[in-house]
Design a protein around this motif. Structure first.
Motif, mmCIF file in Angstrom:
data_model
loop_
_atom_site.group_PDB
_atom_site.id
_atom_site.type_symbol
_atom_site.label_atom_id
_atom_site.label_comp_id
_atom_site.label_asym_id
_atom_site.label_seq_id
_atom_site.Cartn_x
_atom_site.Cartn_y
_atom_site.Cartn_z
ATOM 1 N N VAL A 270 25.515 -3.049 10.309
ATOM 2 C CA VAL A 270 24.802 -4.302 10.044
ATOM 3 C C VAL A 270 25.481 -5.006 8.866
ATOM 4 N N SER A 271 25.665 -6.321 8.985
ATOM 5 C CA SER A 271 26.334 -7.057 7.903
ATOM 6 C C SER A 271 25.515 -8.206 7.330
ATOM 7 N N GLY A 272 24.379 -8.542 7.941
ATOM 8 C CA GLY A 272 23.592 -9.636 7.389
ATOM 9 C C GLY A 272 22.211 -9.777 7.988
ATOM 10 N N LEU A 273 21.316 -10.410 7.214
ATOM 11 C CA LEU A 273 19.954 -10.722 7.641
ATOM 12 C C LEU A 273 19.702 -12.203 7.394
ATOM 13 N N ARG A 274 18.911 -12.825 8.276
ATOM 14 C CA ARG A 274 18.586 -14.241 8.096
ATOM 15 C C ARG A 274 17.185 -14.517 8.633
ATOM 16 N N ILE A 275 16.392 -15.275 7.870
ATOM 17 C CA ILE A 275 15.076 -15.720 8.328
ATOM 18 C C ILE A 275 15.263 -17.003 9.134
ATOM 19 N N ASP A 276 14.788 -17.013 10.379
ATOM 20 C CA ASP A 276 14.977 -18.161 11.274
ATOM 21 C C ASP A 276 13.705 -18.969 11.512
ATOM 22 N N GLY A 277 12.537 -18.386 11.282
ATOM 23 C CA GLY A 277 11.317 -19.119 11.567
ATOM 24 C C GLY A 277 10.124 -18.585 10.805
ATOM 25 N N ARG A 278 9.192 -19.498 10.486
ATOM 26 C CA ARG A 278 7.961 -19.131 9.792
ATOM 27 C C ARG A 278 6.764 -19.719 10.526
ATOM 28 N N GLY A 279 5.614 -19.052 10.377
ATOM 29 C CA GLY A 279 4.394 -19.535 10.983
ATOM 30 C C GLY A 279 3.642 -20.490 10.084
ATOM 31 N N ALA A 280 2.426 -20.848 10.493
ATOM 32 C CA ALA A 280 1.622 -21.830 9.760
ATOM 33 C C ALA A 280 1.301 -21.378 8.341
ATOM 34 N N GLY A 282 3.299 -19.514 6.515
ATOM 35 C CA GLY A 282 4.539 -19.237 5.810
ATOM 36 C C GLY A 282 5.110 -17.865 6.062
ATOM 37 N N ARG A 283 4.446 -17.079 6.908
ATOM 38 C CA ARG A 283 4.944 -15.735 7.196
ATOM 39 C C ARG A 283 6.143 -15.780 8.144
ATOM 40 N N ILE A 284 6.987 -14.768 8.017
ATOM 41 C CA ILE A 284 8.187 -14.687 8.849
ATOM 42 C C ILE A 284 7.785 -14.384 10.286
ATOM 43 N N VAL A 285 8.248 -15.217 11.210
ATOM 44 C CA VAL A 285 7.966 -14.983 12.628
ATOM 45 C C VAL A 285 9.243 -14.794 13.440
ATOM 46 N N GLU A 286 10.405 -15.026 12.811
ATOM 47 C CA GLU A 286 11.659 -14.864 13.539
ATOM 48 C C GLU A 286 12.790 -14.580 12.556
ATOM 49 N N MET A 287 13.620 -13.594 12.885
ATOM 50 C CA MET A 287 14.768 -13.237 12.055
ATOM 51 C C MET A 287 15.968 -12.928 12.929
ATOM 52 N N SER A 288 17.150 -13.045 12.325
ATOM 53 C CA SER A 288 18.380 -12.641 12.992
ATOM 54 C C SER A 288 19.068 -11.566 12.162
ATOM 55 N N VAL A 289 19.648 -10.601 12.853
ATOM 56 C CA VAL A 289 20.406 -9.529 12.216
ATOM 57 C C VAL A 289 21.837 -9.597 12.757
ATOM 58 N N THR A 290 22.785 -9.710 11.850
ATOM 59 C CA THR A 290 24.184 -9.748 12.244
ATOM 60 C C THR A 290 24.735 -8.331 12.264
ATOM 61 N N THR A 291 25.303 -7.935 13.402
ATOM 62 C CA THR A 291 25.813 -6.576 13.562
ATOM 63 C C THR A 291 27.209 -6.627 14.159
ATOM 64 N N ASP A 292 27.869 -5.480 14.187
ATOM 65 C CA ASP A 292 29.204 -5.452 14.780
ATOM 66 C C ASP A 292 29.151 -5.521 16.302
#
Length: 372
Positions: A270-280, A282-292
């Motif tokens: 794994v090389s990275g994490l990113r928050i892609d979306g939040r709900g009403a 402000g909680r995290i509802v979507e994330m991306s993980v960068t992998t090999d």
């Protein structure tokens, strides 16, 4: 009267009749290979076939799971039951408590053999069960109106879970409701249960999914943010009196990779994490993980499981590098216990607290039998 209204009335009357008859709940205490059970007075032992023995005095039983089912031995003679008893054994006190692995419980114990393990299930009256739930869910120092609100929520949640599993309805941990048994009972908690006896929250004539949590961090979450799917009475609400404590949790690429593998995503490095979306809220509802092996997208409800497995107290968080900073504790849906504490300290009663956190619901009272 419309058909829908008639159905609502029927459901409420049916639940009321169930309470009057003495509603019981099955609570999974433990799944184990070995258990010690003590009864101090007259008691009986039962299997699927019926009564196995009646015992007039105290006895301690050791229960072992093996390939054949449940094996029983006693600490002292005479032993009313010894050897294998099949895949079910119920130990029923005539009165008083039953001690299971050092803790006292009301009701009786049902032991079920499943795949080489013993399921220790406490079956008891729902009102007695709540006496052991409140001490595990809310501090005794909280305002009394919060204790009453919690009693109603715990009762409602219990009703919504009845029959959810063939062997038991609830577990005794925070995954269901924390249940500490008779050892934790106290007069203040008992009074809150007694004074709200039979009261539940309903929506459309049915007990609601009465979820709750410790602290929202300033705003509660809608059910859709945490589990997906809209629930009319579980919407995001401002929570001005929450505890709002800040926390930080640091993780690492290796830890993220391990958690993803546990969740069924063997992604490798794994090389990275990113928050892609939040709900009403402000909680995290979507994330991306960068992998090999490419980018992995996590959405509700899996993203919540991922973040909890990384050790985050809640999903109300921001991310900088490999460090999460956030607020709140728990899933954030429904009543915030610390938030309710603040409302109560500012003069709100339990009815107002419940109406705020669960809009569009109705507080319904059921008449219980006089024996409670």
């Amino acid at each position: 009267m419309s058909l829908r209204r008639l159905l609502t009335v029927f459901i409420i009357l049916a639940l009321g009749a169930a309470f009057a008859a003495g509603l019981t709940v099955r609570v999974l205490l433990e799944e184990t290979g070995l258990a010690t059970v003590r009864l101090d007075g007259r008691h009986s032992l039962w299997s699927w076939a019926g009564r196995l023995a009646t015992v007039d005095g105290p006895q301690t039983y050791r229960l072992i799971a093996d390939e054949q089912g449940i094996a029983v031995t006693c600490d002292a003679p005479p032993c009313p039951l010894s050897g294998h008893v099949g895949n079910l054994l119920s130990l029923v006190p005539a009165n008083g408590f039953i001690r299971v692995n050092g803790s006292d419980y009301r009701g009786y114990l049902r032991v079920v053999w499943r795949d080489g393990r013993l399921l220790l299930i406490n079956k008891l009256d729902i009102e007695d069960y709540l006496r052991g739930v409140l001490p595990g869910e809310v501090p005794a120092s909280f305002p009394y109106e919060v204790l009453k609100a919690q009693a109603i929520l715990a009762r409602t949640y219990t009703l919504s879970r009845l029959g959810s599993n063939p062997d038991y309805d609830l577990c005794d941990t925070s995954r269901c409701q924390v249940y500490l048994g008779a050892d934790a009972e106290s007069p203040r908690y008992d009074r809150a249960v007694r004074e709200t006896a039979g009261r539940v929250l309903a929506y459309d004539g049915r007990p609601i999914s009465a979820v709750y949590h410790a602290d929202s961090g300033g705003k509660t979450a809608a059910a859709a943010e945490v589990w997906g799917g809209n629930v009319p009475y579980l919407q995001s609400r401002d929570d001005p009196w929450s505890l709002d404590q800040r926390w930080r949790v640091s993780t690492s690429p290796d830890a993220v990779s391990r958690v993803l593998e546990q969740l069924g995503h063997p992604v490798g490095a794994v090389s990275g994490l990113r928050i892609d979306g939040r709900g009403a809220s402000g909680r995290i509802v979507e994330m991306s993980v960068t992998t090999d092996r490419g980018e992995l997208r996590l959405r509700v409800p899996e993203v919540g499981r991922f973040l909890r497995a990384l050790g985050l107290p809640s999903t109300l968080a921001s991310l900088s590098g490999w460090t999460f900073s956030g607020r709140g504790s728990g899933h954030g849906v429904g009543m915030s216990q610390w938030g309710a504490r603040g409302f109560a300290r500012h003069g709100w009663n339990y009815r107002e607290i419940l109406a705020y956190y669960y809009p569009k619901t109705v507080l319904t009272h059921y008449q219980l039998s006089a024996s409670r």
